[in-house]
Design a protein around this motif. Sequence first.
Motif, short mmCIF file in Angstrom:
data_model
loop_
_atom_site.label_atom_id
_atom_site.label_comp_id
_atom_site.label_asym_id
_atom_site.label_seq_id
_atom_site.Cartn_x
_atom_site.Cartn_y
_atom_site.Cartn_z
N LYS A 149 56.75 24.87 52.32
CA LYS A 149 57.24 24.42 51.05
C LYS A 149 58.09 23.20 50.91
CE LYS A 149 58.26 29.05 49.99
NZ LYS A 149 58.80 30.12 48.96
N GLN B 279 57.58 19.30 49.57
CA GLN B 279 58.32 18.59 48.51
C GLN B 279 58.41 17.05 48.81
OE1 GLN B 279 62.11 20.39 48.97
NE2 GLN B 279 61.69 22.37 48.22
N ASN C 33 50.75 23.72 42.77
CA ASN C 33 51.69 22.60 42.61
C ASN C 33 51.12 21.07 42.27
OD1 ASN C 33 54.50 23.64 42.82
ND2 ASN C 33 53.88 24.48 44.86
#
Length: 215
Positions: free
Chosen positions: A31, A35, A60
């Motif tokens: 995760k 980003q 995402n």
Amino acid sequence: MKTDTADQHWNDQWAGIEQGSKWLNPEEDVKRWAQGFTPGARVLDLGAGVGRHALALASNGFDVTALDAAPEGLAAIDAADLGVTTVLGRMDALPFEDQIFDHVLSWNVIYHGDENILLKTIAEIRRVLKPGGTYMGTMLSKRRLPFERDKYAGREISRNAWVFDAPGTDKIHPHYFCNAAELLALFSGFETLWLEDREHEKPGSYHWHLTMERL
């Protein structure tokens, strides 16, 4: 002799996976890595299992392809219907064109085989990554090997590749263990961005966690 056979074990595991399994939750490392992706980045999840990372990445907004040799895992990804492209294939012969992915993830996967399989797989990862693209993955640390040998009878079938007398686990299939120098030598054509030898939940369960940039 074929050495990348652990998908036989994992296909059975994916067929019977239960709610609450740790294999359904994406890793914090992954995760954090994601980003830094640009919106819409094209990502390959190599050895995707039931899609804990592929589905999170797709949710995402990333363009995700999930490859695995175990069809039961891919069926679970398809059932989630989040737009992930699923591909049944082997890690050492990726059915993709050159330089088409911005990022490749392979969590607890590529060490399932001997050094020949591993070198072919890393070469394939490099081939399908764009220059400057990143790879995140894990490898088995040699610090783990004494713990495994204390628990199970084992034999080294080739350099750094071990099988263990551990029925009901994937340890009956070849696993590759390496130290830092050996790991870096395997990843020719990559620059190391991050490398950490970390113990997982069980005592002695050391894994290398790594991020590499394709040169």
